[in-house]
Design a protein around this motif. Structure first.
Motif, short mmCIF file in Angstrom:
data_model
loop_
_atom_site.label_atom_id
_atom_site.label_comp_id
_atom_site.label_asym_id
_atom_site.label_seq_id
_atom_site.Cartn_x
_atom_site.Cartn_y
_atom_site.Cartn_z
N ILE A 77 -23.72 16.98 18.77
CA ILE A 77 -25.06 17.55 18.62
C ILE A 77 -24.97 19.04 18.89
O ILE A 77 -24.58 19.46 19.98
CB ILE A 77 -26.05 16.90 19.60
CG1 ILE A 77 -26.19 15.40 19.31
CG2 ILE A 77 -27.41 17.59 19.52
CD1 ILE A 77 -27.08 14.67 20.32
N LYS A 78 -25.32 19.85 17.89
CA LYS A 78 -25.30 21.30 18.09
C LYS A 78 -26.72 21.83 18.05
O LYS A 78 -27.46 21.58 17.09
CB LYS A 78 -24.44 22.01 17.05
CG LYS A 78 -24.39 23.52 17.30
CD LYS A 78 -23.15 24.19 16.77
CE LYS A 78 -23.10 25.64 17.22
NZ LYS A 78 -21.88 26.33 16.77
N LEU A 79 -27.08 22.58 19.08
CA LEU A 79 -28.41 23.15 19.18
C LEU A 79 -28.36 24.65 18.87
O LEU A 79 -27.52 25.37 19.41
CB LEU A 79 -28.97 22.95 20.59
CG LEU A 79 -29.00 21.53 21.15
CD1 LEU A 79 -29.67 21.52 22.52
CD2 LEU A 79 -29.70 20.58 20.20
N TYR A 80 -29.27 25.08 18.02
CA TYR A 80 -29.40 26.50 17.71
C TYR A 80 -30.65 27.10 18.36
O TYR A 80 -30.99 28.25 18.09
CB TYR A 80 -29.43 26.71 16.20
CG TYR A 80 -28.07 26.56 15.56
CD1 TYR A 80 -27.25 27.66 15.37
CD2 TYR A 80 -27.60 25.31 15.18
CE1 TYR A 80 -26.00 27.52 14.80
CE2 TYR A 80 -26.34 25.16 14.61
CZ TYR A 80 -25.55 26.27 14.42
OH TYR A 80 -24.30 26.13 13.87
N SER A 81 -31.31 26.32 19.19
CA SER A 81 -32.50 26.80 19.89
C SER A 81 -32.68 25.99 21.17
O SER A 81 -32.48 24.77 21.19
CB SER A 81 -33.75 26.64 19.01
OG SER A 81 -34.93 26.78 19.77
N ASP A 82 -33.09 26.68 22.26
CA ASP A 82 -33.34 25.96 23.50
C ASP A 82 -34.64 25.17 23.44
O ASP A 82 -34.96 24.44 24.37
CB ASP A 82 -33.31 26.90 24.71
CG ASP A 82 -34.28 28.06 24.59
OD1 ASP A 82 -34.74 28.34 23.47
OD2 ASP A 82 -34.58 28.69 25.61
N ALA A 83 -35.39 25.29 22.33
CA ALA A 83 -36.58 24.46 22.15
C ALA A 83 -36.22 22.98 22.05
O ALA A 83 -37.08 22.11 22.25
CB ALA A 83 -37.34 24.89 20.90
#
Length: 419
Positions: free
Chosen positions: A140-146
């Motif tokens: 899982i790669k996140l591009y936002s801390d949202a």
């Protein structure tokens, strides 16, 4: 699930948002982004990941998304149209739908051994979220801390949809200065994945460094082009420029190439390319192929090869994105043109050029026009064989989501072919 206990929860109170008429039209047409400059008013200050509802002038529901106060893309739209409840069930259904759309990839193949993209961010209705699978490991790669407040719901949904036994978290560089509540890039959230993870692409074996490698451990988006190249290389010499971890090189060798020369400026990725080749040495074609590598700047290496009169039947050029922002589009096109001209100096008369771009800001038409014009300036002529775009696991649902394009050309260099 390791490390998720300290994550914050979202507020029960929604952020009510009014946006400009133009932004509202775009959202209703399916665009997933609302920029900060398009926000007219809100009822309160939201925290990262809070659910925000867009209302029209009649105070009717228009859309709902994730509030991202630190980003220029202030609101990431999850759903537009009729009101829906965004909860664990909604995430599970959305992820399951995305994975089901990839089913053609594992028809007649061992799904639990494959590498594929399960969720392609905005294009699958989940802006800023990527899920890549390598065998039984989901990354899982996140591009936002949202997305951080929603991880507790996301992880079991990803596991259920992908049948992953292990889950690894990757964080974009843009999150380096943001609170991550004790989570780090490369953390194992579920299970104990092997290092590296071995997976299959077609009949071939590759490794993915899911905890430390670039992106999520492998560049999955070029799979279809790598498979296509493998069908073209029997009895031919191949040059693989910007070879990275050797995806094109291994497919070329497996397809029967007599030799493959791989160039990349990163010594660690060249080392991975060698290992990827070795994993497939049980194939007679791979064992028979002369595989050589060169750790060097691609432009310098191409120039040197051209001056040494070394020629190849197939030249593959797959560079990184040259246009990270709009201001660099001109430089990106100049770089593509220079690479094409350098390629004309190393490809055999009647050989094949395969050149790609992963710059979303350079349109497909601009890229193909740039390549063909550069060849003409060099005194060569290109005959287009095919052009390709995104594979099934990298769908495109909005204009900015389209980035990958590749062309295959027969090359008339004006030189006599070697005998």
């Amino acid at each position: 699930m390791s490390g998720l206990d300290a994550l914050p929860s979202t507020s029960d109170q929604r952020v009510a948002v009014r946006i400009t008429p133009d932004a509202l039209r775009r959202v209703r047409a399916g665009h997933p982004w609302v920029y900060d400059r398009s926000i007219e008013s809100t009822n309160r200050e939201g925290a990262p990941g809070d659910l925000a509802v867009v209302f029209d002038k009649q105070r009717e529901f228009a859309a709902i998304g994730l509030w991202d106060p630190a980003s220029a893309i202030r609101l990431k739209i999850l759903h537009a149209g009729r009101p829906v409840t965004i909860d664990a069930e909604w995430f599970a259904t959305t992820i399951e739908t995305a994975v089901a759309a990839r089913a053609a990839l594992w028809e007649g193949a061992p799904r639990h051994r494959l590498g594929y993209r399960a969720v392609n961010g905005e294009n699958d209705g989940l802006p800023g979220l990527i899920v890549d699978c390598y065998a039984d490991v989901a990354v899982i790669k996140l591009y936002s801390d949202a997305w951080l407040p929603h991880l507790r719901d996301l992880v079991p949904s990803v596991q259920a949809a992908t049948r992953a036994a292990h889950v690894v978290l990757r964080l974009a560089r843009s999150m380096a200065d943001r609170p991550t509540f004790g989570l780090d890039d490369g953390d194992v959230i579920v299970g104990d994945p092997p290092d590296p993870v071995l997976f299959q692409e077609g009949r071939l074996t590759f490794e993915a460094d899911v905890r430390r490698g670039q992106k999520t451990g492998h560049f999955l988006d070029q799979r279809a082009n790598r498979l296509q190249v493998g069908k073209m290389t029997k009895g031919r010499s191949v040059l693989d420029v910007f070879a990275s971890t050797g995806g094109f090189s291994v497919h070329a060798a497996a397809g029967g190439a007599t030799s493959v020369h791989a160039i990349d400026q990163s010594a660690p990725t060249i080392a991975v390319a060698k290992r990827n080749m070795s994993y497939n040495h049980d194939l007679d074609t791979v064992a028979a192929c002369e595989f050589t590598t060169q750790c060097a700047d691609a432009f310098d290496a191409l120039g040197h090869l051209g001056r040494s009169a070394r020629r190849f039947d197939i030249v593959i050029i797959d560079p990184p994105s040259f246009a990270q922002k709009a201001a660099t589009v001109g430089r990106a096109k100049a770089a593509y043109a220079k690479l094409t001209k350098l390629a004309m100096g190393v490809v055999e008369q009647g050989g094949v050029l395969v050149q790609a771009s992963c710059s979303s800001r350079v349109t497909s038409d601009d890229f193909f026009d740039t390549v063909t014009a550069a060849a003409v300036e060099h005194g060569a002529r290109l005959t287009e064989i095919r052009r390709t775009g995104h594979d099934i696991d990298h769908p495109v649902s909005f204009p900015e989501g389209a980035y990958l394009k590749a062309g295959y050309w027969r090359v008339d260099t004006g030189r006599r072919a070697r005998r």
